[in-house]
Design a protein around this motif. Structure first.
Motif, short mmCIF file in Angstrom:
data_model
loop_
_atom_site.label_atom_id
_atom_site.label_comp_id
_atom_site.label_asym_id
_atom_site.label_seq_id
_atom_site.Cartn_x
_atom_site.Cartn_y
_atom_site.Cartn_z
N UNK B 220 -2.58 3.63 9.14
CA UNK B 220 -1.76 4.13 8.09
C UNK B 220 -1.72 3.20 6.76
N UNK B 223 -5.29 2.39 5.49
CA UNK B 223 -5.80 3.45 4.62
C UNK B 223 -4.94 3.55 3.17
N UNK B 224 -3.81 3.44 3.27
CA UNK B 224 -3.01 3.20 2.02
C UNK B 224 -3.34 2.15 1.02
N UNK B 227 -6.95 2.97 -0.07
CA UNK B 227 -7.25 3.96 -1.08
C UNK B 227 -6.46 3.80 -2.33
N UNK B 228 -5.59 2.77 -2.46
CA UNK B 228 -4.81 2.65 -3.73
C UNK B 228 -5.66 1.88 -4.92
N UNK B 230 -9.10 2.03 -4.52
CA UNK B 230 -10.19 2.92 -4.77
C UNK B 230 -9.55 4.20 -5.63
N UNK B 231 -8.47 4.54 -5.61
CA UNK B 231 -7.86 5.70 -6.37
C UNK B 231 -8.31 5.13 -7.93
N UNK B 232 -7.95 4.17 -8.19
CA UNK B 232 -8.08 3.65 -9.71
C UNK B 232 -9.37 3.70 -9.93
N UNK B 234 -11.88 5.35 -8.74
CA UNK B 234 -12.58 6.69 -8.77
C UNK B 234 -12.08 7.38 -10.20
N UNK B 261 -9.62 -3.79 -9.90
CA UNK B 261 -9.17 -3.18 -8.60
C UNK B 261 -10.50 -3.29 -7.71
N UNK B 264 -9.67 -6.43 -5.94
CA UNK B 264 -8.39 -6.31 -5.19
C UNK B 264 -8.82 -5.70 -3.68
#
Lengths: 127, 447
Positions: B220, B223-224, B227-228, B230-232, B234, B261, B264
């Motif tokens: 978890x 993943x968090x 993804x953080x 990666x979210x930026x 994307x 990012x 990072x």
């Protein structure tokens, strides 16, 4: 017609910026917060039409924020969209209990998020 | 009676014979003949009777001999049966002892009950878990021995429902917190396929559960953390592709965000891999004699430009010592840099970071300390700051982090170099992180 007001809460400043920009470019009035406590204060002062919040935030998590918001009568039916980067989806029961309109997993598409925002604000208020 | 008749007749015969001897002297011839005939007849008849008696006696003796033989054979047979029975009893005893020895040697708790739920056999772990004396509790009802109603219910359910195996997770509360058992209750069937009892085995799975929980939390967290950024990446890529960045300045800003990012993300992956490599023992370690003080100096030079951005002064209070430690240069450098960059990260602008090193002769260690005038760590968080992915909630706003840097420090110092990490902190006043590394023994150095 007045602009629809959105509070966006996320401790990732880049995410807040990009969501705010996407929504502003599409006619929304956006106020931003970097943690749950700040978002709660903004909700009380700005009375938004919709709240977009991250799941994991300092001071107050997204879930704690929603729990607190829902206790206030004026926000019992306000649409809420939750963003989460957790490995596991939010429990359906919890989502139903807190009346969370949508739950989007990170990474998300700003276009897709805009679609959800437009969708939930146009729906009749559900209690 | 018959013997008396024979004796009378014998006496009569003898009297007749005496008469034959006495009479010829002056008796009658006819009487002599009659006497002679009578004596002969009686004697003959007596002889015949004696013969018959003797024959009967012989038959009786033969019969007795036969009976004796038969009895003897019976006795022999009984003796053999008794011996066989004794052997069987001994064999059963041995089998029972073997079975009990097996049950007693099992580290899992084992409880064997009969068809009436009375205890037949239990081992020490079972007695320990449910609090009964295994030797004194045989043939006692399980309901009376065990307070936990769930295990009794399971055994009854298995036996009454003729269910071959029931598997259930049992949580028992203890002084040191709850213990979780994987409990399997199996019915025991006899040769006629009738239930004659049940055997229950309880395997402690608390540790496995903890590991599974930790694994889930790790996934978890990873993943968090992945993804953080990666979210930026994307979101900003999509904004650029959709032409939402109105001017060149905004576009440049977006490119810059994507780049930082991505970096990072890469750093995070490297940290995860390093922790994983150390934990699995797959990392290549090259230890050599070196001076920790010199490594501190190099690290301070590297961090100074980052500190200057926040106008933070980095003070170095290290004496010129050449005490040697056997260490992997790159790894210990990374440890010092991680501590220094954390100190700068969590210290407000215009603060101070002080590094010092000293040799503890008594304990034969080199001690490196990095103290800051930063935000400090609440007491409840201090113990956990070296845990993997642990982040101090109250300080989340100060700086971004993965929660892996300090764990990496701990792994490198303690697991690879047999050293020790330490931390002291006071909220609002600052923190002091450090580590000790064992000195190379003088003799080893001379060699």
């Amino acid at each position: 017609m007045d602009k629809r007001k959105v509070v966006v809460a996320d401790d990732e400043v880049h995410i807040v910026q990009v969501v705010a920009m996407k929504l502003r470019n599409n006619g929304f009035d956006v106020v931003t917060a970097e943690d749950g406590a700040q978002a709660y204060e903004l909700c009380l002062s700005e009375k938004p039409d919709i709240l977009i919040t991250d799941y994991q935030m300092p001071q107050m998590t997204g879930i704690e924020l929603i729990e607190k918001i829902r206790q206030d009568e004026q926000f019992t039916s306000m649409p809420i969209i939750m963003l989460t980067a957790r490995g596991f989806a939010i429990d359906d029961q919890l989502q139903g209990k807190l009346n969370i309109s949508r739950c989007l997993s990170k990474p998300f598409s700003p276009k897709e998020l805009l679609g959800h925002v437009e969708d939930v604000v146009s729906q009749p208020v559900s209690k | 009676m018959i013997n008396k008749v024979y004796m009378f007749l014998a006496a009569l015969g003898c009297a007749c014979l005496c008469m034959l001897v006495v009479l010829p002297a002056g008796g009658v011839d006819v009487l002599e003949i009659v006497g002679w005939l009578a004596a002969t007849g009686i004697t003959g008849w007596m002889g015949w009777r004696l013969y018959l008696e003797a024959k009967m006696l012989i038959v009786q003796v033969e019969s007795l001999k036969h009976d004796y033989k038969a009895q003897r054979e019976k006795v022999i047979e009984s003796t053999m049966q008794a011996k066989d029975y004794k052997l069987q009893v001994q064999l059963l005893k041995r089998q029972k002892q073997n079975t009990e020895a097996i049950i007693y040697s099992i580290s899992d708790a084992v409880i064997v009950t009969d068809v009436n739920d009375r205890l037949l056999v239990a081992n020490e772990p079972a007695g320990g878990i449910f609090g009964f004396d295994v030797e004194k509790s045989v043939l006692k009802l399980l309901d009376e021995l065990v307070e936990n109603a769930e295990i009794v219910r399971l055994i009854k359910k298995s036996r009454q429902g003729k269910i071959r195996d029931i598997r259930h997770e049992l949580t028992l509360k203890g002084e040191e917190g709850p213990t979780i058992y994987d409990c399997i209750v199996s019915c025991i069937f006899d040769e006629e396929d009738k239930i004659c009892g049940a055997v229950s085995v309880l395997h402690n799975v608390t540790r496995e559960k903890e590991i599974s929980q930790m694994k889930n939390e790790f996934v978890s967290h990873v993943s968090h953390e992945l993804k953080t950024p990666l979210a930026s990446i994307t979101a900003y890529s999509e904004m650029l592709a959709d032409g939402e960045a109105a001017d060149e300045k905004t576009r440049k800003e977006f490119y810059s965000i994507i780049q930082t990012q991505a970096q990072r993300l890469n750093r995070l992956i490297e940290d995860i891999l390093n922790v994983s490599r150390i934990e699995s023992g797959l990392i290549k370690v090259t230890k050599e004699p070196l001076s920790a003080t010199l490594l501190v100096r190099d690290a301070v030079q590297m961090i100074k430009s980052y500190a200057a951005e926040k106008n933070i002064e980095v003070k170095e209070e290290t004496a010129i010592v050449f005490d040697q430690v056997a260490a992997d240069k790159d790894m210990i450098s990374q440890v010092i840099i991680n501590l220094l960059s954390n100190a700068v990260k969590y210290t407000p602008d215009d603060g101070t970071v002080t590094v010092d090193s000293e040799v503890d002769e008594a304990r034969q260690v080199v001690r490196i300390r990095v103290a800051d005038t930063g935000v400090g760590i609440p007491a409840e968080d201090v113990e956990r700051v070296f845990d993997k992915f642990y982040r101090v909630k109250a300080n989340n706003k100060c700086a971004k982090g993965t929660g892996l840097g300090l764990n990496l420090v701990k792994q490198i110092v303690e697991k690879i170099h047999n050293g020790q990490v330490f931390v002291t902190s006071e909220v609002g006043r600052g923190s002091c992180f450090g580590f000790e590394l064992p000195l190379i023994a003088e003799k080893a150095l001379a060699d």
